[in-house]
Design an enzyme around this catalytic site. Structure first.
Site, short mmCIF file in Angstrom:
data_model
loop_
_atom_site.label_atom_id
_atom_site.label_comp_id
_atom_site.label_asym_id
_atom_site.label_seq_id
_atom_site.Cartn_x
_atom_site.Cartn_y
_atom_site.Cartn_z
CG ASP A 13 -2.05 0.98 1.10
OD1 ASP A 13 -2.43 1.34 -0.04
OD2 ASP A 13 -2.57 1.42 2.15
CG HIS A 30 -0.47 2.07 -9.21
ND1 HIS A 30 -0.63 1.70 -7.90
CD2 HIS A 30 -1.54 2.83 -9.52
CE1 HIS A 30 -1.76 2.22 -7.44
NE2 HIS A 30 -2.33 2.91 -8.40
CG LEU A 124 9.59 -16.78 -3.66
CD1 LEU A 124 9.70 -16.72 -2.14
CD2 LEU A 124 9.85 -15.39 -4.23
C1 IPE Z 1 -5.42 -2.64 -0.22
O1 IPE Z 1 -5.11 -1.30 -0.33
C2 IPE Z 1 -5.39 -3.29 -1.56
C3 IPE Z 1 -4.07 -3.43 -2.17
C4 IPE Z 1 -2.93 -3.08 -1.68
C5 IPE Z 1 -4.09 -4.06 -3.46
P1 IPE Z 1 -6.24 -0.19 -0.43
O2 IPE Z 1 -5.52 1.10 -0.61
O3 IPE Z 1 -7.22 -0.53 -1.49
O4 IPE Z 1 -6.95 -0.25 0.98
P2 IPE Z 1 -7.82 0.83 1.74
O5 IPE Z 1 -8.83 1.34 0.77
O6 IPE Z 1 -6.89 1.92 2.17
O7 IPE Z 1 -8.40 0.12 2.91
C1 IPE Z 2 -1.71 0.20 -3.32
O1 IPE Z 2 -1.43 1.55 -3.37
C2 IPE Z 2 -1.87 -0.40 -4.69
C3 IPE Z 2 -3.27 -0.70 -5.06
C4 IPE Z 2 -4.30 -0.62 -4.29
C5 IPE Z 2 -3.48 -1.13 -6.42
P1 IPE Z 2 -2.58 2.63 -3.34
O2 IPE Z 2 -2.94 2.94 -4.76
O3 IPE Z 2 -3.71 2.19 -2.50
O4 IPE Z 2 -1.84 3.87 -2.70
P2 IPE Z 2 -2.44 4.88 -1.64
O5 IPE Z 2 -2.91 4.09 -0.47
O6 IPE Z 2 -3.55 5.59 -2.33
O7 IPE Z 2 -1.30 5.77 -1.30
MG MG Z 3 -4.11 2.44 -0.51
#
Ligand code: IPE
Ligand code: IPE
Ligand code: MG
Length: 248
Positions: A13, A30, A124
């Site tokens: 995240d 990303h 792995l």
């Molecule tokens: C969880 O992150 C999903 C992934 C890392 C793929 P999110 O960014 O979607 O989670 P929330 O919305 O902060 O809970």
């Molecule tokens: C996690 O990073 C990746 C996905 C959910 C695809 P985020 O896109 O949720 O990044 P933040 O949380 O908005 O910074």
């Molecule tokens: Mg996120």
């Protein structure tokens, strides 16, 4: 000797915040996240971790702006093709966990091809959770049992879950500072040690991984027992045993 977990699961995240901080579009975060994943996979191989499970796209992420969703789909398709040679070189077997049905034919074909091409690798296992949700996983497992006319027991459900071919995660890491599961491995994380890193995923490097591993090595995994029971059973404190109960 420090206990290395068999199976590490990661909620990657913070990509969007990493990009926003740099005045970049979220998709740039990303893309940087893919590079960070490459580094993490190689670090896990070197450290002797056997299974790495990553959360790449949740059931709920479809609700993001459509350009971000399409950007993520494209990134998955591109990364699959681009990363396979490196996975081969590192002995990494790729598995996909999630609901494939909603993904495009191109992405589905790319996933199947990458799985087939890496099927012989043994160092792995890399599980990519894409269009994955813990609730979806439990529901699909229950549906399988109903279809087969099997009794719904914990063991039968466990065997029908999408990661049934590996033991449960010993260590679950979430980057980006949030302390929640966001519908990740709800069933499988029952006894995982939880580690939260404030680093955004693109910044999660070897030192951050080692910090999580050092945290894991200090945990006493009691699985509902008392400390003295564990010492009597194994002759050593539980934190010296990195293996999960399922693997035993
Ligand atoms: C969880 O992150 C999903 C992934 C890392 C793929 P999110 O960014 O979607 O989670 P929330 O919305 O902060 O809970
Ligand atoms: C996690 O990073 C990746 C996905 C959910 C695809 P985020 O896109 O949720 O990044 P933040 O949380 O908005 O910074
Ligand atoms: Mg996120």
């Amino acid at each position: 000797m420090i206990a290395v977990p068999n199976h590490v699961a990661i909620v990657m995240d913070g990509n969007g915040r990493w990009a926003t901080q740099r005045f970049l579009p979220r998709i740039a975060g990303h893309k940087q996240g893919v590079k960070s994943l490459r580094r993490c996979v190689e670090a896990c191989v070197v450290r002797g971790i056997k299974v790495l499970t990553i959360f790449a796209f949740s059931s709920e992420n479809w609700n993001r702006p459509s350009d971000e969703v399409s950007g993520l789909m494209e990134l998955l398709a591109m990364s699959l093709a681009a990363e396979v040679p490196r996975l081969q070189a590192n002995g990494v077997r790729l598995y996909f966990a999630g609901d494939r049905g909603r993904l495009s034919a191109k992405v589905q074909a790319g996933l199947a091809k990458a799985e087939a091409e890496t099927a012989g690798n043994r160092r792995l296992v890399l599980n990519v959770c894409f269009n994955y949700g813990g609730r979806w996983d439990i529901a699909q497992a229950a549906r399988k049992l109903v279809e087969r006319g099997e009794e719904i027991t914990e063991l039968a459900l466990d065997r029908a879950m999408s990661l049934a071919y590996v033991p449960d995660p010993d260590l679950l890491i979430r980057t980006g500072g949030e302390m929640r599961l966001s519908n990740f491995l709800l069933w499988q994380a029952a006894y995982s040690e939880l580690h939260f890193s404030v680093k955004f995923w693109p910044e999660f490097d070897e030192a951050a991984l080692d910090e999580a591993l050092a945290f894991f090595a200090t945990r006493e995994r009691r699985f509902g027992l008392t400390s003295s029971q564990l010492v009597a059973q194994t002759g050593a404190p539980a934190h010296l045993d990195g293996h999960s109960v399922k693997a035993a």
